[in-house]
Write an enzyme that holds these catalytic residues in place. Structure first.
Site, mmCIF file in Angstrom:
data_model
loop_
_atom_site.group_PDB
_atom_site.id
_atom_site.type_symbol
_atom_site.label_atom_id
_atom_site.label_comp_id
_atom_site.label_asym_id
_atom_site.label_seq_id
_atom_site.Cartn_x
_atom_site.Cartn_y
_atom_site.Cartn_z
ATOM 1 N N PRO A 1 -26.562 40.289 17.648
ATOM 2 C CA PRO A 1 -25.223 39.710 17.739
ATOM 3 C C PRO A 1 -25.201 38.256 17.280
ATOM 4 C CG PRO A 1 -26.231 39.798 19.914
ATOM 5 C CD PRO A 1 -27.206 40.438 18.972
ATOM 6 N N GLY A 2 -24.131 37.870 16.613
ATOM 7 C CA GLY A 2 -23.950 36.489 16.184
ATOM 8 C C GLY A 2 -22.627 35.958 16.693
ATOM 9 N N ARG B 1 -12.488 30.391 6.958
ATOM 10 C CA ARG B 1 -12.119 31.764 7.330
ATOM 11 C C ARG B 1 -10.635 32.100 7.102
ATOM 12 N NH1 ARG B 1 -12.555 34.032 11.522
ATOM 13 N NH2 ARG B 1 -13.607 35.913 10.822
ATOM 14 N N TYR C 1 -10.640 34.987 4.399
ATOM 15 C CA TYR C 1 -10.424 36.348 4.918
ATOM 16 C C TYR C 1 -9.003 36.570 5.431
ATOM 17 C CZ TYR C 1 -15.542 35.946 5.592
ATOM 18 O OH TYR C 1 -16.882 35.738 5.443
ATOM 19 N N CYS D 1 -7.168 19.784 -2.380
ATOM 20 C CA CYS D 1 -6.216 20.058 -3.456
ATOM 21 C C CYS D 1 -6.258 21.521 -3.870
ATOM 22 C CB CYS D 1 -6.517 19.148 -4.632
ATOM 23 S SG CYS D 1 -6.357 17.450 -4.120
ATOM 24 N N TYR E 1 -19.529 31.329 12.169
ATOM 25 C CA TYR E 1 -19.122 31.408 10.763
ATOM 26 C C TYR E 1 -18.098 30.319 10.428
ATOM 27 C CZ TYR E 1 -21.323 35.924 11.442
ATOM 28 O OH TYR E 1 -22.219 36.916 11.761
HETATM 29 N N1 LLP Z 1 -27.079 41.488 11.393
HETATM 30 C C1 LLP Z 1 -26.847 41.509 10.083
HETATM 31 C C2 LLP Z 1 -27.796 42.177 9.183
HETATM 32 C C3 LLP Z 1 -25.671 40.907 9.566
HETATM 33 O O1 LLP Z 1 -25.443 40.948 8.258
HETATM 34 C C4 LLP Z 1 -24.770 40.272 10.448
HETATM 35 C C5 LLP Z 1 -23.547 39.642 9.944
HETATM 36 C C6 LLP Z 1 -25.078 40.241 11.824
HETATM 37 C C7 LLP Z 1 -26.239 40.881 12.256
HETATM 38 C C8 LLP Z 1 -24.208 39.568 12.841
HETATM 39 O O2 LLP Z 1 -23.008 40.233 13.028
HETATM 40 P P1 LLP Z 1 -21.972 39.752 14.164
HETATM 41 O O3 LLP Z 1 -22.585 40.008 15.504
HETATM 42 O O4 LLP Z 1 -21.750 38.287 13.962
HETATM 43 O O5 LLP Z 1 -20.762 40.554 13.930
HETATM 44 N N2 LLP Z 1 -18.557 35.321 7.512
HETATM 45 C C9 LLP Z 1 -17.915 36.463 8.132
HETATM 46 C C10 LLP Z 1 -18.896 37.322 8.894
HETATM 47 C C11 LLP Z 1 -20.033 37.826 8.039
HETATM 48 C C12 LLP Z 1 -21.020 38.654 8.812
HETATM 49 C C13 LLP Z 1 -22.240 38.894 8.022
HETATM 50 N N3 LLP Z 1 -23.273 39.604 8.706
HETATM 51 C C14 LLP Z 1 -16.778 35.968 9.018
HETATM 52 O O6 LLP Z 1 -16.546 34.766 9.072
HETATM 53 O O7 LLP Z 1 -16.082 36.769 9.648
#
Ligand code: LLP
Length: 426
Positions: free
Chosen positions: A285-286, A323, A327, A353, A382
């Site tokens: 998780p991130g 973001r 997105y 700009c 992010y």
């Molecule tokens: N593991 C892998 C292999 C990943 O590619 C990612 C996210 C995660 C874990 C973590 O996922 P999470 O728990 O955060 O959902 N920049 C985008 C999000 C890109 C996510 C990329 N990979 C945003 O701002 O929404």
């Protein structure tokens, strides 16, 4: 009181606080734009995963890309977290922050040989290998280094994560992982190589997931593969299910993401088909660890109106938080000084700009005079990591709050930082 999208933040009197610290005081001391994070919120989110997965042998590998500041990584390292990295740079940061190399999984479709060598030297837990070509390159690099590389193969389970197309990764048309149909052969091949130790299976189907069913579907597919590989003598003992839950961005009408408890129950239920097969669960998780824990603080520079719009021009911009423009994401916003004045619709924009430089469009906010502070919520993930120096804007300062104290964990960049390494030609 609860403020949608601002989990660790609440008004005390008329001023928004992060834990015991006034955001107005932080902004006065460190300037704006500034990212402010709650240590307590980060710790609580990590512990919520740990509790939800109780009863299953598991390792939480925090996804470093969500927020890779050393001060944040150190909080997680101290809790015993592992890390999911996607570059040599993220490994460097994790180790600098005091993280354990032995709990690192290395994902990504384009690892270089140099990155593989560094990760092998550091002794990482596993490479999440994403293609058949990478299998052979890693075997060769490990042989040259005189070691065995521990690997998991990342399988693309062809599951629709039902999220934004840019952050959906588990479909056949996405670049990630090894196609499900080719996975069995890839495992056989990898298992036959002398310098690979094939222990794991991995997937990541997407980010900002607001349902548990895509996780359950992906896990079920991976479990079938684990059982059938066991039948031919390939024993998979690590099951890595990729990123974690989505978060509440405070958008009216959006369904709330599942709780950690619901997530844990769905994961355990989906894994039950493994029966007595010994398995350790890895999660990466991130967003859900750091996202709700952070705000971006900005100050209002100007207001202006035309026939159709009102604009609130602030000192944060798309280079600080991309973001919304990238997105179309919604981030909750609230004035740092509580206002009783009726809201009106405004476009919250930065100084860059580009017409795409907006943080919100047609957002209902009370009028904010020049100098007023605005908190942009759910900005712990992010956000800083995707920030840039576009328009030669120094990246923001980052502050970590703990109780009634705070630490500047990253100083604001200076103009001299921005021109470092540049020179003119003769
Ligand atoms: N593991 C892998 C292999 C990943 O590619 C990612 C996210 C995660 C874990 C973590 O996922 P999470 O728990 O955060 O959902 N920049 C985008 C999000 C890109 C996510 C990329 N990979 C945003 O701002 O929404």
């Amino acid at each position: 009181m609860s403020l949608a999208g601002f989990n660790a933040f609440e008004y005390r009197g008329d001023t928004l606080h992060c834990e015991g610290v006034s955001l107005a005081a932080v902004a006065d001391a460190v300037g704006t734009p500034a990212f402010v994070y709650s240590r307590k919120a980060i710790e609580a989110a990590y512990k919520a995963y740990d509790a939800a997965l109780d009863g299953v042998d598991h390792l939480i590998c925090y996804s470093v890309k969500a927020n890779s500041s050393i001060g944040i990584l150190n909080v997680l390292a101290r809790l015993g977290a592992g890390a999911d990295i996607v570059s040599g740079g993220e490994l460097f940061r994790w180790l600098k922050a005091g993280g354990d190399a032995g709990k690192v999984v290395f994902s990504g479709v384009g690892k270089t040989e140099a990155e593989m060598r560094t990760a092998l030297e550091a002794g990482i837990l596993a490479f999440n290998v994403e293609s058949t070509e990478e299998i052979d390159v890693l075997d060769r690099v490990a042989r040259a280094a005189g070691v065995k590389a521990r690997v998991a193969l990342r399988v693309n389970p062809d599951v629709d994560a039902q999220t934004h197309p840019y952050i959906s990764t588990g479909l056949t048309q996405n670049k990630f992982g090894i196609a499900a149909a080719a996975a069995r052969d890839a495992f056989r091949h990898a298992a036959s190589l002398a310098n690979l130790d094939v222990r794991g299976i991995d997937c990541h189907i997407g980010s900002q997931l607001t349902k548990t069913s895509p996780f359950a579907d992906a896990i079920a597919r991976l479990c079938d593969l684990i059982l059938s590989l066991a039948g031919e003598g390939i024993m998979i003992t690590d099951l890595d299910i990729g990123g974690g839950l989505g978060i509440d961005y405070g958008k009216e009408g959006d369904a709330p993401p599942p709780s950690h408890g619901e997530y844990g129950a769905a994961v355990k239920q989906a894994m039950a088909k493994l029966g007595s097969h010994p398995i350790r669960l890895l999660v990466e998780p991130g967003r859900s660890i750091v996202g709700p824990a952070g705000v971006l603080l900005a100050r209002v520079l100007y207001n202006k109106d035309n026939e159709v719009k009102h604009f609130t021009i602030i000192d944060a911009a798309m280079n600080d938080l991309i973001r919304p423009s990238f997105y179309g994401s919604h981030h909750p916003m609230t004035p740092v000084k509580k206002s009783e004045t009726a809201p009106r619709k405004t476009d919250v924009v930065g100084p860059i700009c580009e017409t795409g430089d907006f943080l919100a469009r047609d957002r209902a906010l009370p009028p904010l005079a020049t100098g007023a502070l605005l908190a942009i919520g759910a900005a712990g993930a992010y956000s800083f990591t995707m920030s840039s120096n576009y328009n030669t804007r120094p990246r923001a300062v980052e502050v970590l709050v703990s109780g009634d104290r705070y630490t500047v964990i990253r100083e604001r960049e200076t103009l001299e930082h921005l021109v470092r390494g540049e020179r003119t030609a003769e």
